[in-house]
Design a protein around this motif. Structure first.
Motif, PDB file in Angstrom:
ATOM      1  N   LYS A   7       0.837  -1.217   0.000  1.00 23.56           N
ATOM      2  CA  LYS A   7       0.000   0.000   0.000  1.00 23.56           C
ATOM      3  C   LYS A   7       0.864   1.257   0.000  1.00 23.56           C
ATOM      4  O   LYS A   7       0.608   2.205  -0.737  1.00 23.56           O
ATOM      5  CB  LYS A   7      -0.911   0.036   1.235  1.00 23.56           C
ATOM      6  N   MET A  11       0.970   4.168  -2.776  1.00 19.56           N
ATOM      7  CA  MET A  11       0.789   5.595  -2.471  1.00 19.56           C
ATOM      8  C   MET A  11       1.977   6.399  -2.955  1.00 19.56           C
ATOM      9  O   MET A  11       1.817   7.485  -3.542  1.00 19.56           O
ATOM     10  CB  MET A  11       0.650   5.799  -0.961  1.00 19.56           C
ATOM     11  N   GLU A  34      -6.392  13.625   2.443  1.00 22.20           N
ATOM     12  CA  GLU A  34      -6.554  12.233   1.987  1.00 22.20           C
ATOM     13  C   GLU A  34      -5.420  11.339   2.506  1.00 22.20           C
ATOM     14  O   GLU A  34      -5.628  10.225   2.921  1.00 22.20           O
ATOM     15  CB  GLU A  34      -6.595  12.214   0.452  1.00 22.20           C
ATOM     16  N   TYR A  35      -4.197  11.890   2.548  1.00 18.82           N
ATOM     17  CA  TYR A  35      -3.053  11.071   2.965  1.00 18.82           C
ATOM     18  C   TYR A  35      -2.613  11.339   4.400  1.00 18.82           C
ATOM     19  O   TYR A  35      -2.332  10.431   5.160  1.00 18.82           O
ATOM     20  CB  TYR A  35      -1.864  11.308   2.018  1.00 18.82           C
ATOM     21  N   LYS A  39      -7.531  11.133   9.576  1.00 20.30           N
ATOM     22  CA  LYS A  39      -8.028   9.827   9.124  1.00 20.30           C
ATOM     23  C   LYS A  39      -7.474   9.479   7.759  1.00 20.30           C
ATOM     24  O   LYS A  39      -8.024   8.659   7.038  1.00 20.30           O
ATOM     25  CB  LYS A  39      -9.558   9.855   9.076  1.00 20.30           C
ATOM     26  N   GLY A  40      -6.348  10.104   7.424  1.00 23.89           N
ATOM     27  CA  GLY A  40      -5.775   9.902   6.102  1.00 23.89           C
ATOM     28  C   GLY A  40      -5.151   8.514   5.950  1.00 23.89           C
ATOM     29  O   GLY A  40      -4.896   7.810   6.933  1.00 23.89           O
ATOM     30  N   LEU A  41      -4.916   8.157   4.681  1.00 26.85           N
ATOM     31  CA  LEU A  41      -4.425   6.815   4.361  1.00 26.85           C
ATOM     32  C   LEU A  41      -3.104   6.505   5.057  1.00 26.85           C
ATOM     33  O   LEU A  41      -2.923   5.458   5.679  1.00 26.85           O
ATOM     34  CB  LEU A  41      -4.242   6.682   2.848  1.00 26.85           C
ATOM     35  N   LEU A  42      -2.178   7.412   4.983  1.00 28.45           N
ATOM     36  CA  LEU A  42      -0.865   7.187   5.568  1.00 28.45           C
ATOM     37  C   LEU A  42      -0.929   7.205   7.086  1.00 28.45           C
ATOM     38  O   LEU A  42      -0.289   6.391   7.772  1.00 28.45           O
ATOM     39  CB  LEU A  42       0.100   8.267   5.050  1.00 28.45           C
ATOM     40  N   THR A  43      -1.746   8.109   7.600  1.00 27.64           N
ATOM     41  CA  THR A  43      -1.901   8.213   9.044  1.00 27.64           C
ATOM     42  C   THR A  43      -2.440   6.911   9.626  1.00 27.64           C
ATOM     43  O   THR A  43      -1.976   6.420  10.673  1.00 27.64           O
ATOM     44  CB  THR A  43      -2.848   9.375   9.412  1.00 27.64           C
ATOM     45  N   SER A  44      -3.435   6.312   8.933  1.00 26.94           N
ATOM     46  CA  SER A  44      -3.999   5.083   9.498  1.00 26.94           C
ATOM     47  C   SER A  44      -3.013   3.914   9.442  1.00 26.94           C
ATOM     48  O   SER A  44      -3.022   3.039  10.306  1.00 26.94           O
ATOM     49  CB  SER A  44      -5.342   4.723   8.852  1.00 26.94           C
ATOM     50  N   ILE A  45      -2.121   3.955   8.427  1.00 28.63           N
ATOM     51  CA  ILE A  45      -1.100   2.906   8.395  1.00 28.63           C
ATOM     52  C   ILE A  45      -0.190   3.027   9.611  1.00 28.63           C
ATOM     53  O   ILE A  45       0.095   2.061  10.311  1.00 28.63           O
ATOM     54  CB  ILE A  45      -0.268   2.981   7.094  1.00 28.63           C
ATOM     55  N   LYS A  68       5.696   9.952   4.416  1.00 33.38           N
ATOM     56  CA  LYS A  68       5.000  11.062   5.073  1.00 33.38           C
ATOM     57  C   LYS A  68       5.815  12.364   4.951  1.00 33.38           C
ATOM     58  O   LYS A  68       5.298  13.415   4.569  1.00 33.38           O
ATOM     59  CB  LYS A  68       4.775  10.719   6.542  1.00 33.38           C
TER      60      LYS A  68
END
Ligand code: DAH
Length: 342
Positions: A7, A11, A34-35, A39-45, A68
């Motif tokens: 993922k 990204m 978004e990232y 609640k962004g994609l990278l943050t949730s990872i 990031k």
């Protein structure tokens, strides 16, 4: 959990291009959220790291953090570019030609007659005179009788004075204010009375049926002609400069005895003779004299005990001379082009 690394790689392949393509600050902010948003994609990872297998955690964490940092750097850079573009657009659309003349705001100015009047007032206030006022519509008693003006005096004639119905008239000078002030006050009195006066004159460059005078009156025990002379000389020095000299010529007025007309040495040529003073070196300034005992009698002042001096000057002519105005009518015409010069 190899999925997380993939993922991140995916990204890393897409996000930088998206940032570069964004063409507004709003759309750039959307990409950031978004990232990198909460609640962004990278943050949730990064948040989900604790669930990843222990042996992969360091690698995933490292890759996610690298991405990031890289992304936020790119976003910051893109934001600066877009902000620059925006301010350039704003400058272009509001472009001003700094070489054009500005538009001047409209401001009023003090009428030239009032400028002269204010100056005269100030000087006499400084010598202890107070302001007195009287009505422009007068009766014969105040305008003539009490001023010792004989029944057959030419100033009373219809062709000189403007009469109204009911025996009233438009005051032909400011001298009636002397009478009103003395009727209402006991000596000592020391007043000046500026105001409009009216005469039946055909208007031309030097005559106007409406003009302006300043009256002066000083009554006390032991007032002398010397006091009159000193007062007027002080006035002239302050009004026209220390070099101005006065010339007293014997004259006649019904309300003063003795009377004098006073000239001032021409303020332009200092008495040598020029166009303004018509080569005589002197300019007529005012009429004056010692208050006639009959005038004191008419207001109930004891003429044995009190003496006084009075003077009256027209201010329109003074103002014309001062300012090089060659037509007295201009003062009354409310012509903005004329008035805005002062
Ligand atoms: N009232 C006179 C005029 O209108 C001017 C004048 C002369 C006033 C002598 C005075 C004075 O008070 O004493 O021509």
């Amino acid at each position: 959990m190899a999925g997380l690394l993939e993922k991140i790689e995916e990204m890393a392949g897409q996000a930088p291009a998206k940032v570069k393509r964004s063409d507004t600050l709003d759309s750039l902010e959307e990409i950031r959220l978004e990232y990198l948003g909460r609640k962004g994609l990278l943050t949730s990872i990064l948040h989900g790291l604790k669930d990843a297998p222990a042996d992969q955690r360091p690698l995933i964490g490292k890759q996610a953090n690298l991405l990031k940092n890289k992304l936020s750097g790119l976003i910051d850079q893109r934001r600066r570019e877009l902000e620059q573009q925006r301010s350039r657009r704003e400058l272009d659309s509001g472009r001003i030609d700094v070489t054009l003349p500005g538009s001047r705001p409209w401001t009023g100015s003090i009428h030239p007659l009032n400028q002269v009047l204010e100056r005269i007032n100030e000087i006499f206030f400084g010598m202890g005179f107070a302001l007195a006022e009287g009505p422009e519509i007068e009766d014969e008693f105040h305008n003539f009788d009490a001023l010792n003006t004989p029944e057959d005096h030419p100033a009373r004639a219809e062709q000189d004075t403007m009469y109204l119905e009911g025996g009233m008239l438009l005051r032909s000078h400011t001298s009636p204010v002397q009478i009103r002030h003395m009727q209402a006050n006991r000596p000592p009195v020391r007043v000046i009375a500026p105001g409009r006066v009216f005469r039946r004159d055909t208007p031309d460059a030097t005559h106007s049926p409406v003009f302006h005078q300043v009256e002066g009156l000083y009554v006390d025990e032991n007032v002398t002609f010397g006091d009159l002379r000193y007062t007027l000389e002080q006035f002239a020095a302050q009004m026209f400069g220390a070099g101005a000299s006065l010339r007293f010529r014997p004259s006649f007025f019904p309300f003063t005895e003795p009377s004098a007309e006073v000239d001032i040495s021409c303020i332009f040529c200092r008495g040598k003779g020029c166009r303004v003073c018509k080569q005589v070196g002197w300019i007529e300034l005012l009429g004056c004299g010692m208050v006639d005992p009959n005038v004191f009698d008419s207001v109930g002042y004891d003429s044995e005990r009190y003496t006084g001096f009075a003077f009256g000057m027209g201010i329109d002519r003074i103002c014309m001379t001062f300012n090089g105005v060659n037509d007295i009518r201009l003062f009354l015409e409310s012509d903005v082009a004329f008035l805005s010069q002062f």
